[in-house]
Design a protein around this motif. Structure first.
Motif, PDB file in Angstrom:
ATOM      1  N   LEU B 235      34.696  20.569  23.599  1.00  0.00           N
ATOM      2  CA  LEU B 235      35.124  21.679  23.150  1.00  0.00           C
ATOM      3  C   LEU B 235      35.915  21.308  21.862  1.00  0.00           C
ATOM      4  N   MET B 237      35.412  19.011  19.758  1.00  0.00           N
ATOM      5  CA  MET B 237      34.486  18.631  18.584  1.00  0.00           C
ATOM      6  C   MET B 237      33.624  20.132  18.103  1.00  0.00           C
ATOM      7  N   ILE B 238      33.438  20.711  19.010  1.00  0.00           N
ATOM      8  CA  ILE B 238      33.084  22.318  18.743  1.00  0.00           C
ATOM      9  C   ILE B 238      34.021  22.797  17.647  1.00  0.00           C
ATOM     10  N   GLY B 239      35.374  22.828  18.225  1.00  0.00           N
ATOM     11  CA  GLY B 239      36.208  23.261  17.549  1.00  0.00           C
ATOM     12  C   GLY B 239      36.656  22.649  16.043  1.00  0.00           C
ATOM     13  N   ALA B 502      27.854  24.239  17.158  1.00  0.00           N
ATOM     14  CA  ALA B 502      28.235  23.126  17.929  1.00  0.00           C
ATOM     15  C   ALA B 502      27.713  21.958  16.868  1.00  0.00           C
TER      16      ALA B 502
END
Lengths: 566, 566
Positions: B235, B237-239, B502
């Motif tokens: 999460l 990394m997605i952020g 992502a």
């Protein structure tokens, strides 16, 4: 991209990738990645008119040709030339926040096109290759490109999108850098970083601890999640480690208390052969070394608990403004700097009167002086709010840091529900001051004993607390058993340990989340925690806590009993 | 006082107190303490014939006049002159391991009296003041002065005394220094240190997670203690955090598995825009930077899972010695370097024969080749034991570090109890290799899919594992739901997050406890953990887990059900 305050602090961390011993030919950001450059690398003038490639997110798109790519280091505009027909077609349908790749020639923008609102507004990339790595859904639940803040529950539910906002990147990166500085200082001063367990046993007294069922011995045995490493750090001192620290995760079941978290982080430390003075000096130097703003003066001012209560009506006063409580014979008063005639409802408390001629708030002392002082303390804060909001008088300056030591707390406090019984003001391991040791022998003197406990207050918030500990087994046993009536069997191991040549020792714990919330000027500690829970302990993103299957409970020999809790 | 191996590594940490910007006039060890000197400070020749004071423990006493004071930095002899009648009387009754204070003149010992077994054996202190700060009980449950090791349960029960032994001081201090180096490397390379929650919700698949009851909604809602920060780091990394690390506490309810702990520590990291090659290079450089011995060569060798199984019969081979498995038509064999005629019972397995003429162990391949290989792999290790113990042939050299990457694991493995069903070899977030993506479409090909998972093996132990992750929501959902049949509702938040652009990402986690046990050559990971639990999850010192009061269970709407667990 970063606020000025944090800019002053972060450069060493953020730019260190350029000073590494990297063998990479182009940029340190290519190390351990197939990404060639970060946006911030493009400020290197040697790259102009050269081919560069970037991986990031589509922050903004205009028609089928203009876009802005974002990564955590910045923003850069790019242009798809009219010759890239197919790519333009794809680009046109690419939602913002899609993960994209661009390759192109870095160009200076014509003078007239320079965007002075962007750090790299004088540059743009003329794209030669464009790819959508991972498309984003076309509708976003929150706006990540703007400073505008969505409501908190949406932010928590989509934390991964919330992270893409500059302000959240800044906060979480600052937290990392701040902790790194704290560690650096402590390691330099011979502190040993020691991890202590989270799975332990109930500690009597103190906050409610979460329990963790185990499968052992056909059920009935539980760990407790440690509310602090207190016992462990004392045992480490007894073991000869002299200087311990830990950035410690702590757990307390305090659901429902505003701005608390079921798990939180403390900068926890302990030293052998120390006095209170030593600890004050240590923490003052630590904060000077790690604080992003210059701390004007050390040592920090000090107040005894008694004086603090008398002047401010609280043990954590905000000393950025005066409005101190005055003691006039049978009355307490606070003098207001202006007439408050025109303010309708300033006092909830009927006992407090306002004398407009002398511009004073007055409260007749009743039997319980402490209660009166607390009332006046609350009034003081409310008054400050009104003066600031309605009268635009700046009492509490931003980025003014009033650190303050509070000392000389009473060792014991009467319990709220039975004032004939005593509980520890701090915790049961705090030592009395040497001069009051003799008072232990007489029950009537117990409430007069001053403890070697100290709190650090910053702008009205308690940010640290600690004490010099009891290192004598007999005294510790006497206080636990005879004075506090606590179930001593839970602490036999610590009492035993004190019998093996325990050194004098003391320590302190700083509330990291609160410190960061203050220095980053956030409303809640939730804003400085990557994945916080709501004030009632819920993870809105993953929906925790959640139900578990009955088979899971069977494994722990448990069943749910829905009978009402009394 | 420290072993040679650690000496090579620790000096920078242990001596850094002398290079600080301290304003102290005498020694850095006086900073933040009322203690004047550490024993190691006394090697400064300017202190000879000067008055010095020390705080420490009485390591040894002879009659009423000779003693040795210990602190964590060393040992120093002291002498009470005959003029100190009263002190000598007290000293005579002071048990070893009492906490003491001495003040006196530091003297060179006469040539003939120099103790060459002590680092400061050429020095002694002629005492002018002696105090017992805290007396120790006269009988100690374990011997702290000698290298001799008491049985482990005594050591765990009196961990604070165990800590006073040199070897334990060394291990725990080494751990702190090692972690500091890891952090330093990662921060230098732009990794952000982010704390993720321990209180979360059940993750389907994987190890058993501890559950934590809550008071919310009249019971029935539980947190789970995170077994790894896997979801959080994805999460992040997605952020847009690109590079995350954490020295992460992880929890697994694996009571009863030898040399496991219910809580343990991982060096956990994740990067966006990375390939397997990037991660290999990162970890190799990290280990070169942090390992106390010189690591001879990077990149580390690599083996595919298939080749590894074929040659060593295990996916974590100790490659410090050969004895590889040979494949001869219908047989597997291991050639022994010597004749084993005189060894009675080397093989438990009746299927394995020994051919003394060709000095070979032979096993006929049966239907399940993998099982045969595992048998030969076990034989290989047993053979190594025998060659080393009985034949004194050194196969596994001490302090030879054979790091090895294992790659190309199958993405799915048939489940043990129902081989028609598949489970993840690593975990369900691991991506297939690009070339095998198309195999997902046909059920019969699933078991052939190779995953982007990698393990790092050191001398026969798995010390790290990681993978390149799935970043496509559709593929992730398909694998979770259609292939693995996992309850997808527990992971909706992650599947949702993958739909918002992502980035490609991957990571790895190093088992810190195991790495330290290897580098410090301890038998158990318990020896490198300050407060470990026994292999069945008990804290022997504090007697955790323990019973909790019924009122506590009521608060969580729980009751114990002693019915037998099936």
């Amino acid at each position: 991209m970063f606020s000025n305050i944090v800019k002053r602090f972060l450069p060493t961390i953020r730019h260190c990738r350029f000073v590494s011993s990297s063998s990479s030919s182009s940029s340190f950001s290519t190390n351990f990645s197939y990404r060639q450059y970060l946006v911030s690398d493009l400020s290197n003038i040697n790259l102009i008119d050269r081919s560069v490639s970037l991986h990031g997110w589509l922050q903004y798109r205009r028609m089928n040709s203009f876009g802005v790519l974002r990564d955590h280091s910045g923003l850069i505009q790019f242009i798809l030339p009219s010759s890239m027909k197919e790519e333009r077609q794809i680009f046109k349908q690419t939602p913002v926040e899609s993960c994209i790749y661009i390759n192109g020639i870095l160009k200076k923008r014509p003078e007239k096109d320079i965007n002075t609102n962007m750090l790299l507004g004088h540059l743009e990339i003329h794209v030669t290759d464009f790819k959508v790595i991972n498309a984003c859904l076309p509708v976003l639940p929150l706006d990540v490109s703007k400073y505008h803040e969505s409501d908190e529950s949406t932010r928590l539910m989509y934390r991964y999108l919330d992270f893409r906002r500059d302000i959240m990147q800044e906060r979480i990166r600052f937290r990392s850098a701040f902790i790194a500085k704290v560690r650096e200082f402590l390691l330099k001063h011979s502190f040993i970083d020691i991890e202590t367990p989270s799975l332990f046993r109930r500690t009597p007294g103190g906050a409610r601890e979460f329990i963790v069922p185990t499968h052992l011995q056909n059920g009935g045995l539980f760990y407790a999640l440690t509310q602090s490493p207190q016992q462990f750090k004392q045992l480490l001192m007894i073991g000869g480690f002299d200087r311990y620290f830990q950035i410690a995760k702590c757990f307390r079941d305090e659901t429902g208390r505003p701005d608390r978290q079921p798990e939180f982080t403390q900068i926890d430390l302990e030293l052998s052969f120390v006095s209170r003075e030593n600890i004050f000096s240590l923490i003052e130097q630590l904060l000077v070394a790690c604080w992003p703003d210059k701390i004007e003066k050390i040592p920090f001012p000090r107040l005894t608990f008694a004086e603090c209560m008398s002047r401010y009506g609280t043990d954590k006063p905000d000393t950025r403004f005066d409005l101190e409580i005055e003691h006039n014979l049978e009355q307490l008063s606070i003098t207001s700097p202006i007439s408050l005639n025109d303010i309708k409802c300033i006092i909830d408390d009927n006992d407090i009167q306002y004398d407009n001629n002398n511009r004073k708030f007055l409260l007749n002392k009743t039997d319980n002086e402490e209660e009166c002082l607390i009332k006046m303390g609350r009034l003081r804060l409310k008054l400050a709010d009104i003066l600031e909001k309605q009268y635009k008088i700046e009492l509490r300056k931003r980025r003014q840091w009033n650190f303050l030591w509070i000392t000389d707390f009473p060792l014991f406090t009467p319990m709220t529900d039975d004032r004939t019984k005593l509980e520890s003001t701090h915790h049961p391991f705090t030592a009395p001051i040497d001069q009051h040791l003799s008072l232990l022998s007489s029950k009537k003197d117990w409430s007069r004993i001053i403890g070697q406990h100290y709190d650090l207050v910053l702008n009205g918030f308690e940010v640290a607390g600690g004490s010099i500990r009891i290192y004598d087994s007999f005294i510790q046993r006497f206080i636990l058993h005879d004075i506090l009536n606590l179930p001593i069997e839970h602490l036999e191991h610590l009492l035993k340990a004190l019998e093996y040549g325990a050194p004098p020792h003391g320590g302190i714990a700083l509330g990291l989340d609160r410190l960061l919330a203050l220095v980053l000027e956030t409303e809640h500690i939730r804003d400085v925690i990557a994945f916080p829970k709501t004030s009632n302990g819920k993870d809105l993103m993953a929906q925790a806590p959640s139900q578990v299957e009955q088979s899971e409970l069977d494994y722990y020999f448990l069943q749910i009993n829905k009978k009402k809790y009394h």
